[in-house]
Design a protein around this motif. Structure first.
Motif: not given
Length: 433
Positions: A280-286, A339-340
Motif C-alpha cells: 500500500a506504500d505506493s502512490e500508483t497502486l490501484w 504516499p509520497a
C-alpha cells in the motif's frame, strides 16, 4: 481511494460451477464477501465453457457471466472479468480446438488469434452497460503457456506476443471508465528468454498488473515471514513501474495470497498484514485483490493441498482469521493519504529494447532484488528504474528520483516458475555448485 477485493472462487463446486450455476449459492458467496467490507471481485469464467469451438461462443455462458456481475452489484460490489481461463489452481482449461490433433499456438496461429479477439469483444458487448462492471483482463497468467517449463508449451516469439497483445487489446474498451488489461505471472520479470517481456506488462492496457506468490523461491530462500517475503508484492509493484512509460500509470496487485505450503496457518494473518501494508506504500497502486474468496472444498480431488486453504472464508463461508485481518486492513487503508514519491531507485540494466540484460538478477536472490530489499530494510523506500530512464534526467525528474543505487551482480538466484519441488532442487544444485 485504494481498492480492496477478492478473486472470487465459488464455494459450491469451485469454477466447475460455470457448467450449471446455482444463483442462490453465488448470492450467498458474494454477500459474504461484501460483509467483509470489500468493494470488488475478480470473476474468472472457464474458457472451454464459453468458447468450446473456435467458431462457437455460447451465449448462455456469457449471460451467466453477466448474471454473476449483476449479483455482485446487488451486493454492493464492482466486478472485473477475465476472458481466457486459461489456468487456475494447478489445472489448465484450454479448449480442445487448441490441443491434441488440433494443436496450434494461441499466440501465433491467425485463426486462433481471431477467435480470441472475437471472444474479447463478445465479453465487452455482454457487460459494458452494467454500472458495476470495471473492465476486462485478457486472461489469467496466460504467459505460462509460452514458457519452456510448461508440459506442452505453445511456441511464441516476443514479436508474436506483441502482435497477439495488440490484437486482443484492439481499440480498447468501448466505455472510457472501463479497463482492458493483460496479466502475467512472474516469469515475465524473472525468467531469461521468456517470450513475454516486462514492457508487455507495463505498457499494454490502461494499468499494469502483478501477481505475487512467495512459493516462487522467495520463501524457500529467505524464509516465509522474512523481510523479503512480506515485501515481495511491494517489490513487484515497483518493478512494474520501472518499465512504464507513464510515471503515473496505475498498478493493480491482482493476485496475492498466503500459501500454507510455506506459511503456517497461525502466520497467515500477520503475513497478510505485513504484505498489504508494504504494498500500500505506493502512490500508483490501484488496489489489492486477495487470492481468494473461498477455500476449495476438500471433497474435490487432485488439487495441490494449499488450494484448500487460500480463502479469506472457508468453503462453508465462515470468515477465517486471515479474512478478518484483511477486512480490518481494508477499512483502515482504503482512504489512506497518498504516499509520497520515492526519492531513490535501484537501477535495472536493460538493452536497447528495454529488455533486462539479466532477468535472473531481478529475481529472488539476484543482485537487483537484493539491492532493493537491502534499501527497503534500511527504510529508504526505494523505487526501480531502467538504465535507460537512469540516463534521462527529465525522466528521473518526472518520477521524483534523486538518487540511484547500483545493484550487486553477485547474488544467488532462487527463482523458478514451476513447482516447489523444482525450486528446492534448483536452489540446492546452485548452492552445492
Amino acid at each position: 481511494m485504494l481498492r480492496f477485493g477478492v478473486n472470487y472462487t465459488p464455494s459450491q463446486d469451485w469454477f466447475y460451477s460455470w457448467l450449471d450455476p446455482d444463483w442462490k449459492a453465488v448470492r450467498r458467496d458474494l454477500e459474504a464477501v461484501a460483509a467483509l467490507g470489500l468493494d470488488h471481485i475478480r470473476v474468472l469464467p472457464l474458457w472451454p465453457v464459453v468458447q468450446p469451438n473456435r467458431t462457437l461462443i455460447r451465449r448462455r455462458a456469457l449471460r451467466d457471466v453477466r448474471r454473476v456481475v449483476e449479483i455482485a452489484g446487488e451486493a454492493g460490489l464492482d466486478a472485473g472479468v477475465d476472458v481466457l481461463q486459461g489456468h487456475l489452481s494447478g489445472f489448465d482449461f484450454v479448449p480442445s480446438w487448441l490441443t491434441d490433433w488440433h494443436r496450434r499456438s494461441m499466440f501465433s496461429d491467425p485463426d486462433a488469434v481471431a477467435a480470441q479477439v472475437h471472444l474479447v469483444e463478445a465479453f465487452e458487448e455482454q457487460l459494458h452497460d452494467l454500472p458495476n462492471f470495471l473492465g476486462l483482463t485478457l486472461g489469467n497468467e496466460i504467459n505460462q503457456f509460452a514458457s519452456a517449463m510448461h508440459p506442452t508449451p505453445m511456441s511464441a516469439t516476443t514479436e508474436q506476443v506483441t502482435s497477439w497483445l495488440g490484437a486482443l487489446h484492439g481499440a480498447g474498451p468501448r466505455v472510457a471508465r472501463h479497463f482492458r488489461l493483460n496479466a502475467e505471472f512472474d516469469a515475465v520479470w524473472y525468467a531469461d528468454g521468456h517470450a513475454f517481456v516486462p514492457s508487455h506488462s507495463s505498457r499494454f492496457g490502461g494499468m499494469s498488473v502483478v501477481h505475487s506468490w512467495i512459493f516462487n523461491g522467495t520463501a524457500q530462500g529467505y524464509g516465509p515471514m522474512s523481510h523479503e517475503s512480506v515485501h515481495h508484492a511491494a517489490y513487484l509493484v515497483e518493478l512494474s513501474r520501472a518499465f512504464a512509460v507513464d510515471a503515473a500509470r496505475p498498478v493493480w496487485l491482482q493476485e496475492v495470497g498466503a500459501p500454507l505450503n510455506q506459511l503456517t496457518e497461525a502466520q497467515a494473518p500477520d503475513f497478510c498484514e505485513r504484505t498489504v501494508r508494504a504494498a500500500a506504500d505506493s502512490e500508483t497502486l490501484w488496489g489489492i485483490t486477495w487470492w481468494c474468496s473461498h477455500d476449495v472444498d476438500r471433497r474435490l480431488g487432485d488439487f495441490p493441498d494449499l488450494e484448500h486453504s487460500l480463502g479469506l472464508l472457508g468453503a462453508d463461508s465462515e470468515v477465517k482469521p486471515i479474512g478478518r485481518r484483511f477486512a480490518e486492513l481494508a477499512a483502515e487503508l482504503r482512504d489512506r493519504p497518498r504516499p509520497a514519491s520515492r526519492r531513490e531507485a535501484v537501477v535495472v540494466p536493460v538493452d536497447g529494447a528495454d529488455v533486462p540484460l539479466s532477468r535472473a538478477e531481478l529475481s529472488p536472490g539476484g543482485g537487483v532484488f537484493e539491492a532493493w530489499m537491502d534499501r527497503a530494510r534500511a527504510g529508504a523506500r526505494p523505487a526501480l528504474v531502467t538504465s535507460g530512464t537512469a540516463a534521462d534526467t527529465g525522466a528521473l525528474s518526472a518520477r521524483g528520483i534523486e538518487r540511484l543505487v547500483s545493484a550487486d551482480p553477485t547474488g544467488r538466484t532462487f527463482y523458478t516458475s514451476v513447482s516447489d519441488a523444482e525450486v528446492l532442487q534448483r536452489t540446492a544444485a546452485h548452492v552445492d555448485g
